[in-house]
Scaffold this active site. Sequence first.
Site, PDB file in Angstrom:
ATOM      1  N   SER A 226      -0.767  -1.921   3.050  1.00  0.00           N
ATOM      2  CA  SER A 226      -0.985  -3.134   3.854  1.00  0.00           C
ATOM      3  C   SER A 226      -1.978  -2.960   4.983  1.00  0.00           C
ATOM      4  CB  SER A 226       0.343  -3.641   4.406  1.00  0.00           C
ATOM      5  OG  SER A 226       0.974  -4.398   3.410  1.00  0.00           O
TER       6      SER A 226
ATOM      7  N   LYS B 118      -4.793  -5.346   4.777  1.00  0.00           N
ATOM      8  CA  LYS B 118      -4.678  -6.778   5.087  1.00  0.00           C
ATOM      9  C   LYS B 118      -5.603  -7.221   6.218  1.00  0.00           C
ATOM     10  CE  LYS B 118      -0.199  -7.605   2.937  1.00  0.00           C
ATOM     11  NZ  LYS B 118       0.485  -6.410   2.432  1.00  0.00           N
TER      12      LYS B 118
ATOM     13  N   TYR C 291      -5.508  -8.177  -5.112  1.00  0.00           N
ATOM     14  CA  TYR C 291      -4.590  -7.743  -4.041  1.00  0.00           C
ATOM     15  C   TYR C 291      -4.099  -6.317  -4.306  1.00  0.00           C
ATOM     16  CZ  TYR C 291      -0.261  -7.153  -1.469  1.00  0.00           C
ATOM     17  OH  TYR C 291       0.737  -6.637  -0.674  1.00  0.00           O
TER      18      TYR C 291
ATOM     19  N   TYR D  15       5.319  -5.725  10.534  1.00  0.00           N
ATOM     20  CA  TYR D  15       6.470  -6.308   9.841  1.00  0.00           C
ATOM     21  C   TYR D  15       7.444  -6.913  10.863  1.00  0.00           C
ATOM     22  CZ  TYR D  15       4.624  -3.059   6.301  1.00  0.00           C
ATOM     23  OH  TYR D  15       3.797  -2.368   5.453  1.00  0.00           O
TER      24      TYR D  15
ATOM     25  N   VAL E  24       2.997   0.748   3.650  1.00  0.00           N
ATOM     26  CA  VAL E  24       4.149   1.504   3.115  1.00  0.00           C
ATOM     27  C   VAL E  24       3.731   2.887   2.598  1.00  0.00           C
ATOM     28  CG1 VAL E  24       5.634  -0.444   2.562  1.00  0.00           C
ATOM     29  CG2 VAL E  24       3.924   0.318   0.887  1.00  0.00           C
TER      30      VAL E  24
HETATM   31  N1  GLU Z   1       1.283  -3.102  -1.978  1.00  0.00           N
HETATM   32  C1  GLU Z   1       2.457  -3.227  -1.157  1.00  0.00           C
HETATM   33  C2  GLU Z   1       3.244  -4.498  -1.576  1.00  0.00           C
HETATM   34  O1  GLU Z   1       2.605  -5.406  -2.002  1.00  0.00           O
HETATM   35  C3  GLU Z   1       2.066  -3.325   0.294  1.00  0.00           C
HETATM   36  C4  GLU Z   1       3.230  -3.317   1.243  1.00  0.00           C
HETATM   37  C5  GLU Z   1       2.920  -2.777   2.607  1.00  0.00           C
HETATM   38  O2  GLU Z   1       2.181  -1.774   2.745  1.00  0.00           O
HETATM   39  O3  GLU Z   1       3.404  -3.359   3.589  1.00  0.00           O
HETATM   40  O4  GLU Z   1       4.446  -4.572  -1.461  1.00  0.00           O
END
Ligand code: GLU
Length: 535
Positions: free
Chosen positions: A163, A166, A290, A342, A360
């Site tokens: 993430s 993002k 994604y 988060y 993650v």
């Molecule tokens: N590729 C992970 C998902 O889509 C990313 C989650 C993350 O790093 O917060 O769940």
Amino acid sequence: MGRHINKVKTHPSDTISHMSLEHYSDLFKAFASDGFVSRSGLMRIFEESGILDDDPRAKKIIAAINKSEDKISEEAFHAIVDLSPTLFEQVLDGSLVIPHFKTFCAELTTIFDEINENRGGTLPTYIPQLERVDPDKFGFSICTVDGQRFSIGDSDEYFCVQSCSKPITYCIALEEVGESTLHQYVGREPSGKTFNDLTLNSWGLPHNPMINAGAIMCGALIKRKSPSDRFDFVMEKWKEAAGGAKIGFNNAVYLSERQTADRNFALGYFMREKKAFPPDVELLDVLEFYFQCCSIDITTKGMATIAATLANGGTCPLTGAQVFRPDHVKHCLSLMLSCGMYDFSGEFAFVVGVPAKSGVSGAVLLVVPNVCGMAIWSPRLDELGNSVRGVEFCKRIVSKFKFHAFDSMLGLRDNRIDPRRDLYEARLSGAFAFCWAAAQGDVAEMRRLVARGVSPTASDYDGRTALHLAASEAQFEALRYLLQLSKDVNPLDRWGNTPLDDAIRCGHATIVSLLKEYGAKSQSELPKDADASKV
Ligand code: GLU
């Protein structure tokens, strides 16, 4: 520090900076002894400043210094400076954003070593490939907005960004469609739920770009002739933001992501059912895109440079390339601060107060606006999906350094380090201002400074206190204010003078009387162990 650089444009793409010759000589004289500058001394200054030999701006300079004689003449020195005058001057005159970088990095190393003992947290299990990473890996890198860099631990090892992709996807989408169009499709509110929760906001849109639904939507706004063109374009953006650092792609993670992405597929179909997407979006392509972005591979060194590009308003500190618009970076940092960690985002904004994004894979990308970017990688996660060591590192950094967005509220009462200021400037600025106000008889300013935490007994490097200044300048009201505040009315300056000595020497009779009312003594009346050397 003033810039003595006369920018001489020879043609549009080429700006040659020439310092005025006398400034070259001033720089030379500042570091010369017996008419020469030591090559090893010059190398050490560069090394300690954090400007590394793989820095595209410094390569020629560092190579030239390495090839120089042990003793560098003024003429040879001028030739070296001419290779990159602005950077050279910043390194030598300490005007890089963190002037005492070596001391700063020593503090970071202490924090790293202590946190390295922490074995808390567990590896994520929902993406099998992530479960196979060595949980003890721990890397840290920092890059300042002036390109000063430092790394420790597993900083050359590649990990997938997850993430942490993002914020970059969001910035790229902003560059593509602009803020007003983008936010017709994605909200700007924290979701208050997990990053992949099957929820949309009350308008049927993703809450924000920092959670899965929002990142999928931002991806849908980045269009190219084909999925391969789109991915190539995004990879180029990552490389540009990373100052040319190698950016990889972890196909195993990508395949693993895709095989276990029921929730993300559900989010995609849920958004399509709500007609959230812009027209003619190929949903499966968008989901694939994604997964690809989450599977980009990077080191903490590369990610810290990307974080520094964000800290620098979208311009890469190492290359000067403008990768993102400053207003787009502003929007990105706002959403990283409110939504980046988060469901820990609110607590993180309260305690750390610095824009951040976690992933993650155990990655944390941290941005101190106008100062630096940092990257931390340690795979073990807490129950909210954030890196345990990564979060701990962020907390320790702001407990040591004044990086929190609102630290300026604390004024001078805050004893933590502001690494951006000269080591002595922070300590002296309060004392100097207070003494100056006393000498002017500006009691209102004295009160404001005391309220901000300046000590009324603070002195300058000669032990001159506000009491000395008010007595010498016959500032009656200021002196009375000080005498009411001060426990010690007989501070000694470097020459052994007390404020009463000053008042007597200057012939201020009313000041002498006032001082004596408060028990002030001249040095000759003080017990013999009163020593000016205590200054
Ligand atoms: N590729 C992970 C998902 O889509 C990313 C989650 C993350 O790093 O917060 O769940």
